[in-house]
Design a protein around this motif. Structure first.
Motif, short mmCIF file in Angstrom:
data_model
loop_
_atom_site.label_atom_id
_atom_site.label_comp_id
_atom_site.label_asym_id
_atom_site.label_seq_id
_atom_site.Cartn_x
_atom_site.Cartn_y
_atom_site.Cartn_z
N UNK A 3 0.83 -1.20 0.00
CA UNK A 3 0.00 0.00 0.00
C UNK A 3 0.86 1.26 0.00
N UNK A 4 1.90 1.26 0.82
CA UNK A 4 2.68 2.48 1.04
C UNK A 4 3.76 2.72 -0.01
N UNK A 5 4.33 1.67 -0.58
CA UNK A 5 5.43 1.86 -1.54
C UNK A 5 5.05 2.74 -2.72
N UNK A 6 3.90 2.50 -3.39
CA UNK A 6 3.53 3.41 -4.49
C UNK A 6 3.32 4.84 -4.03
N UNK A 7 2.77 5.01 -2.83
CA UNK A 7 2.54 6.36 -2.30
C UNK A 7 3.87 7.05 -2.04
N UNK A 8 4.80 6.34 -1.40
CA UNK A 8 6.11 6.92 -1.08
C UNK A 8 6.84 7.33 -2.35
N UNK A 9 6.87 6.43 -3.35
CA UNK A 9 7.60 6.74 -4.58
C UNK A 9 6.90 7.82 -5.39
N UNK A 10 5.58 7.89 -5.30
CA UNK A 10 4.86 8.94 -6.03
C UNK A 10 5.09 10.31 -5.40
N UNK A 11 5.23 10.33 -4.08
CA UNK A 11 5.43 11.59 -3.36
C UNK A 11 6.88 12.05 -3.43
N UNK A 12 7.81 11.13 -3.23
CA UNK A 12 9.23 11.49 -3.08
C UNK A 12 10.03 11.48 -4.38
N UNK A 13 9.52 10.87 -5.44
CA UNK A 13 10.26 10.81 -6.70
C UNK A 13 9.60 11.75 -7.71
N UNK A 14 10.28 12.82 -8.07
CA UNK A 14 9.69 13.88 -8.89
C UNK A 14 9.19 13.35 -10.23
N UNK A 15 10.00 12.49 -10.87
CA UNK A 15 9.60 11.99 -12.19
C UNK A 15 8.30 11.21 -12.13
N UNK A 16 8.16 10.35 -11.11
CA UNK A 16 6.93 9.57 -10.94
C UNK A 16 5.79 10.50 -10.56
N UNK A 17 6.04 11.43 -9.64
CA UNK A 17 5.00 12.36 -9.19
C UNK A 17 4.46 13.19 -10.36
N UNK A 18 5.35 13.68 -11.20
CA UNK A 18 4.92 14.49 -12.34
C UNK A 18 4.05 13.68 -13.31
N UNK A 19 4.45 12.42 -13.56
CA UNK A 19 3.67 11.58 -14.49
C UNK A 19 2.31 11.23 -13.90
N UNK A 20 2.27 10.94 -12.59
CA UNK A 20 1.00 10.62 -11.92
C UNK A 20 0.07 11.83 -11.96
N UNK A 21 0.61 13.01 -11.64
CA UNK A 21 -0.19 14.25 -11.66
C UNK A 21 -0.72 14.53 -13.06
N UNK A 22 0.14 14.35 -14.04
CA UNK A 22 -0.28 14.61 -15.43
C UNK A 22 -1.36 13.63 -15.86
N UNK A 23 -1.22 12.35 -15.45
CA UNK A 23 -2.18 11.32 -15.86
C UNK A 23 -3.56 11.59 -15.26
N UNK A 24 -3.62 12.00 -13.99
CA UNK A 24 -4.89 12.17 -13.32
C UNK A 24 -5.51 13.54 -13.59
N UNK A 25 -4.67 14.51 -13.89
CA UNK A 25 -5.21 15.85 -14.17
C UNK A 25 -5.76 15.94 -15.59
N UNK A 26 -5.27 15.07 -16.46
CA UNK A 26 -5.76 15.07 -17.84
C UNK A 26 -6.76 13.95 -18.07
#
Length: 312
Positions: free
Chosen positions: A289-312
């Motif tokens: 449960x926590x690993x995807x959250x940690x990597x999405x929050x702390x890794x800029x490249x993953x965070x940017x792709x996640x934000x872009x995917x859900x915002x669009x």
């Protein structure tokens, strides 16, 4: 009493899985947060896998190892999902011996595979920080593939004997397991036979996987810390350490509950049943449960792709 002296009527062909003792009347309500955690785990890890697969800029060693971690976490969640929800939704406690042995094989195999993946990720961070000029030449896709296959091969080879070692035992008396899924250390205690060989082999497997991997991870970070402290620029040193934060969190999320559950099973026989059940859920559910959250929050490249995917 010896196994041979037991009547056939006392032998059992099934085990009984357990929910949360004393709270059976609340199982349907307890299932709601459990369902939410499984949903977060499955969606989170699938999202990580999808983003890494579809984004060419993430086809680098660090993210390829992250995809291995996400795939392992996804497998762990799917291994326990049927029996856990079966108990909390419809009180389906019975599980056949073969199904139980198959489940514990996959649970332990994937757990030790995750330990290997975390070690591989520590090696990735070591090379990136301590040997940056050789990073691309050392961690090629061929090397990463071989590391993944070696990790999988080690886990399968070490866990493969366990179901057969358990299958040869007769089971009588109590057939109630502590958790909502099968674990080797629990099942073997229900056998009406000498389990010394299983206990010794189980300890050997833990030491040769989790024990060795955790020591090598600590050694890797000792070398990383030494390299960072030798960097003249404080800002550059902090930047290098920041790339390790997500991995350190993943290591703590995995090893802390695993070691805690192992200690309780082997030495904490007087621990309350509820504590053992909760630790079991933390051990198998919290890291996926926590690993995807940690990597999405702390890794800029993953965070940017996640934000872009859900915002669009």
């Amino acid at each position: 009493m010896t196994p041979g002296s037991l009547g056939n009527s006392s032998m059992s062909s099934t085990f009984l899985l357990s929910g949360i003792p004393g709270l059976e009347y609340m199982h349907i309500w307890i299932s709601l947060p459990l369902c939410f955690m499984y949903l977060v785990s499955i969606l989170g890890n699938c999202t990580i896998l999808f983003i890494i697969k579809t984004e060419p800029s993430l086809h680098e060693p660090m993210y390829l190892f992250l995809s291995m971690l996400a795939l392992t976490d996804l497998g762990l969640s799917l291994c326990t999902l049927p029996t856990v929800l079966g108990i909390f939704w419809v009180q389906a406690r019975d599980i056949g011996h073969d199904a139980c042995f198959a489940q514990l094989f996959f649970i332990h195999c994937l757990s030790f595979l995750e330990s290997s993946v975390l070690l591989s990720m520590a090696f990735d961070r070591f090379v990136a920080i301590c040997r940056p000029l050789h990073y691309a030449s050392i961690l090629t896709r061929t090397v990463i593939g071989r590391i993944g296959l070696a990790s999988l091969g080690r886990s399968v080879a070490l866990i493969f004997p366990l179901p057969f070692m358990l299958k040869r035992f007769p089971y009588c008396g109590s057939t109630v397991l502590l958790h909502s899924y099968c674990l080797h250390q629990e099942v073997m205690k229900l056998a009406c036979a000498d389990i010394k060989a299983n206990s010794i082999y189980g300890m050997f497997v833990i030491v040769s996987t989790v024990g060795v991997d955790s020591l090598l991870i600590l050694f890797s970070y000792a070398l990383i810390l030494r390299t960072v402290l030798s960097i003249a620029s404080r800002a550059e040193g902090l930047k290098a350490l920041n790339t390790c934060v997500s991995h350190v969190c993943a290591v703590l999320l995995f090893y802390t509950p695993m070691i805690g559950l192992s200690v309780i099973h082997r030495f904490g026989k007087q621990a309350p049943h509820l504590v053992q059940v909760v630790m079991g859920f933390v051990y198998l559910l919290f890291p996926p449960v926590m690993n995807p959250i940690v990597y999405s929050v702390k890794t800029k490249q993953i965070r940017d792709r996640v934000t872009h995917a859900f915002c669009n």
